[in-house]
Design a protein around this motif. Structure first.
Motif, PDB file in Angstrom:
ATOM      1  N   SER A  22       0.879  -1.197  -0.300  1.00 53.92           N
ATOM      2  CA  SER A  22      -0.205   0.585  -0.227  1.00 53.92           C
ATOM      3  C   SER A  22       1.056   1.262  -0.229  1.00 53.92           C
ATOM      4  CB  SER A  22      -1.431   0.474   1.170  1.00 53.92           C
ATOM      5  OG  SER A  22      -0.590   0.083   2.267  1.00 53.92           O
ATOM      6  N   CYS A  23       0.261   2.618   0.070  1.00 56.92           N
ATOM      7  CA  CYS A  23       1.235   3.886  -0.256  1.00 56.92           C
ATOM      8  C   CYS A  23       0.946   3.924   1.311  1.00 56.92           C
ATOM      9  CB  CYS A  23      -0.002   4.270  -1.026  1.00 56.92           C
ATOM     10  SG  CYS A  23      -1.459   5.231  -0.801  1.00 56.92           S
ATOM     11  N   LEU A  24       1.765   5.282   1.965  1.00 63.29           N
ATOM     12  CA  LEU A  24       1.533   5.384   3.197  1.00 63.29           C
ATOM     13  C   LEU A  24       0.565   5.902   3.941  1.00 63.29           C
ATOM     14  CD1 LEU A  24       3.263   6.004   6.205  1.00 63.29           C
ATOM     15  CD2 LEU A  24       3.574   8.441   4.849  1.00 63.29           C
ATOM     16  N   CYS A  25      -0.440   6.260   3.441  1.00 64.53           N
ATOM     17  CA  CYS A  25      -1.514   6.725   4.063  1.00 64.53           C
ATOM     18  C   CYS A  25      -2.654   5.418   3.495  1.00 64.53           C
ATOM     19  CB  CYS A  25      -2.443   7.926   3.517  1.00 64.53           C
ATOM     20  SG  CYS A  25      -3.144   8.290   1.997  1.00 64.53           S
ATOM     21  N   GLY A  26      -2.727   4.938   2.660  1.00 65.10           N
ATOM     22  CA  GLY A  26      -3.746   3.700   2.702  1.00 65.10           C
ATOM     23  C   GLY A  26      -4.389   3.736   1.797  1.00 65.10           C
ATOM     24  N   ARG A  27      -4.971   4.622   1.258  1.00 66.24           N
ATOM     25  CA  ARG A  27      -6.185   5.273   0.279  1.00 66.24           C
ATOM     26  C   ARG A  27      -5.626   4.122  -1.253  1.00 66.24           C
ATOM     27  NH1 ARG A  27      -5.436   9.403   2.900  1.00 66.24           N
ATOM     28  NH2 ARG A  27      -7.352  10.641   3.673  1.00 66.24           N
ATOM     29  N   PHE A  49       1.497   7.541  -8.380  1.00 64.40           N
ATOM     30  CA  PHE A  49       1.618   8.470  -7.257  1.00 64.40           C
ATOM     31  C   PHE A  49      -0.018   8.660  -6.297  1.00 64.40           C
ATOM     32  CE2 PHE A  49       1.126  12.507  -7.280  1.00 64.40           C
ATOM     33  CZ  PHE A  49       1.630  12.968  -8.748  1.00 64.40           C
ATOM     34  N   CYS A  50      -0.012   8.098  -5.058  1.00 71.67           N
ATOM     35  CA  CYS A  50      -0.595   8.023  -4.718  1.00 71.67           C
ATOM     36  C   CYS A  50      -1.218  10.176  -4.350  1.00 71.67           C
ATOM     37  CB  CYS A  50      -0.554   7.946  -2.494  1.00 71.67           C
ATOM     38  SG  CYS A  50      -2.062   8.436  -1.982  1.00 71.67           S
ATOM     39  N   ASP A  51      -2.531  10.149  -4.661  1.00 71.02           N
ATOM     40  CA  ASP A  51      -2.176  12.317  -4.833  1.00 71.02           C
ATOM     41  C   ASP A  51      -2.676  12.574  -3.235  1.00 71.02           C
ATOM     42  OD1 ASP A  51      -5.214  10.947  -3.654  1.00 71.02           O
ATOM     43  OD2 ASP A  51      -6.402  11.862  -4.945  1.00 71.02           O
ATOM     44  N   THR A  52      -2.812  11.547  -1.720  1.00 67.86           N
ATOM     45  CA  THR A  52      -2.762  11.947  -0.916  1.00 67.86           C
ATOM     46  C   THR A  52      -1.696  12.508   0.426  1.00 67.86           C
ATOM     47  OG1 THR A  52      -4.612  11.536  -1.151  1.00 67.86           O
ATOM     48  CG2 THR A  52      -3.674  12.039   1.229  1.00 67.86           C
ATOM     49  N   CYS A  53      -0.824  10.957  -0.182  1.00 67.62           N
ATOM     50  CA  CYS A  53       0.787  10.869   0.799  1.00 67.62           C
ATOM     51  C   CYS A  53       1.340  10.867   0.017  1.00 67.62           C
ATOM     52  CB  CYS A  53       0.553   9.772   1.413  1.00 67.62           C
ATOM     53  SG  CYS A  53       0.772   8.014   0.773  1.00 67.62           S
ATOM     54  N   GLY A  54       1.741  10.903  -1.568  1.00 72.31           N
ATOM     55  CA  GLY A  54       3.048  11.341  -1.774  1.00 72.31           C
ATOM     56  C   GLY A  54       3.898   9.596  -2.529  1.00 72.31           C
TER      57      GLY A  54
HETATM   58 ZN   LIG Z   1      -1.010   7.487  -0.083  1.00 72.83          ZN
END
Ligand SMILES: [Zn+2]
Length: 304
Positions: free
Chosen positions: A183-188, A247-252
């Protein structure tokens, strides 16, 4: 508490459940690193007696699995609870308890005579789970293997005695896991990969150093074997005519190096839940590396 629904899992939940379970157990001191694969193995074997998800307005918030167990090698109508996974955003809010309680009701309704669980006696005691001398499971501390009988005639002295064994799916070797998750860092954004990771490499090219902040470690996998959850949060940087970087639009978090004309994609190794089951094989684009570090791990170095 915000809106929460407990329901049976459906096929549409499988990838999200694997990502959730992988994320919850990653780095946990008592984790085997195989929990998501155990659930997948139970499902594939038709041994997932009851599987429930908790869902809230942000998506999957929890998952619990129940499967048959044997006592002294015989199936006598008992089930095993676990793995149980609750998303970090919903921990300590009763989500796990709701999954356990509904799951117990459903296995009981299916005719189960009792249930065992490996876990904290203080937590599971509220559901009636107790240490039952005579009903044993080798390995974990004896005070963390608990049982709950559903039938009054089994109470006290009538409880089954013997050694409990879980389904063979629980014996999966971490090195043999067929499906991995991350997952990405924020999990989205989460992903599962159902094919082997190949060509694990660290890229020292200027583009990868700019985007990652240092060196980009990734492995390749067939695009057809990748499932992404939370794709609306995935943003793409078109790095060249043939390659885009996701890349994740929230945590990058940078997750994908995606060559458009190939049937494989490259996924950030740092985004995978552990154990990843792979080792770095080589350094690439070493001729383009930064001037602030040395390479001393002995792996092969390729100028390009
Ligand atoms: Zn994220």
């Amino acid at each position: 508490m915000t809106w929460l629904q407990i329901r049976a899992e459906t096929e549409a939940d499988h990838a999200g459940a694997a990502i959730l379970i992988g994320r919850v157990f990653a780095g946990h001191p008592h984790s085997s690193g195989t929990e998501a694969s155990i659930v997948q193995g139970l499902r594939a074997a038709g041994a997932l007696a009851v599987a429930l998800v908790a869902e809230d307005d942000a998506g999957l918030a929890g998952h619990v699995a129940y499967s048959p167990v044997t006592v002294d090698g015989r199936y006598i109508g008992w089930a095993g609870l676990g793995p149980l996974a609750v998303h970090p955003r919903r921990q300590n809010q009763g989500v796990g308890a709701a999954l356990v309680a509904e799951g117990l009701a459903r296995v009981r309704a299916r005719g189960a005579r009792g249930c065992v669980v490996m876990g904290d006696p203080a937590y599971y005691g509220r559901f009636g789970f107790r240490v039952q001398p005579g009903l044993v499971y080798p390995g974990p501390p004896p005070d963390h293997f608990l049982a709950l009988s559903f039938t009054s005639d089994d109470a006290q002295d009538g409880l089954p005695k013997g050694t409990v064994a879980y389904h063979a799916a629980f014996s999966i070797d971490a090195a043999a896991i067929a499906q991995r998750s991350g997952s990405c860092l924020c999990g989205r954004i989460g992903f599962t990969v159902s094919a082997p990771l190949q060509s694990a490499s660290a890229c020292h090219c200027r583009q990868c150093r700019k985007q990652s902040g240092h060196v980009y470690a990734s492995a390749n996998v067939a695009k057809s074997a990748v499932t992404v959850v939370g794709a609306p949060h995935l943003r793409w940087h078109q790095a060249s005519a043939k390659v885009r970087r996701g890349f994740c639009d929230t945590c990058g978090s940078w997750l994908f190096w995606d060559p458009l004309e190939r049937d494989w994609t490259s996924i950030s190794l740092g985004a995978f839940d552990t154990p990843t089951g792979v080792r770095l094989e080589r350094h690439i684009f070493v001729s383009d590396r930064g001037d602030y570090y040395d390479l001393a791990d002995g792996l092969p170095r390729h100028p390009q």
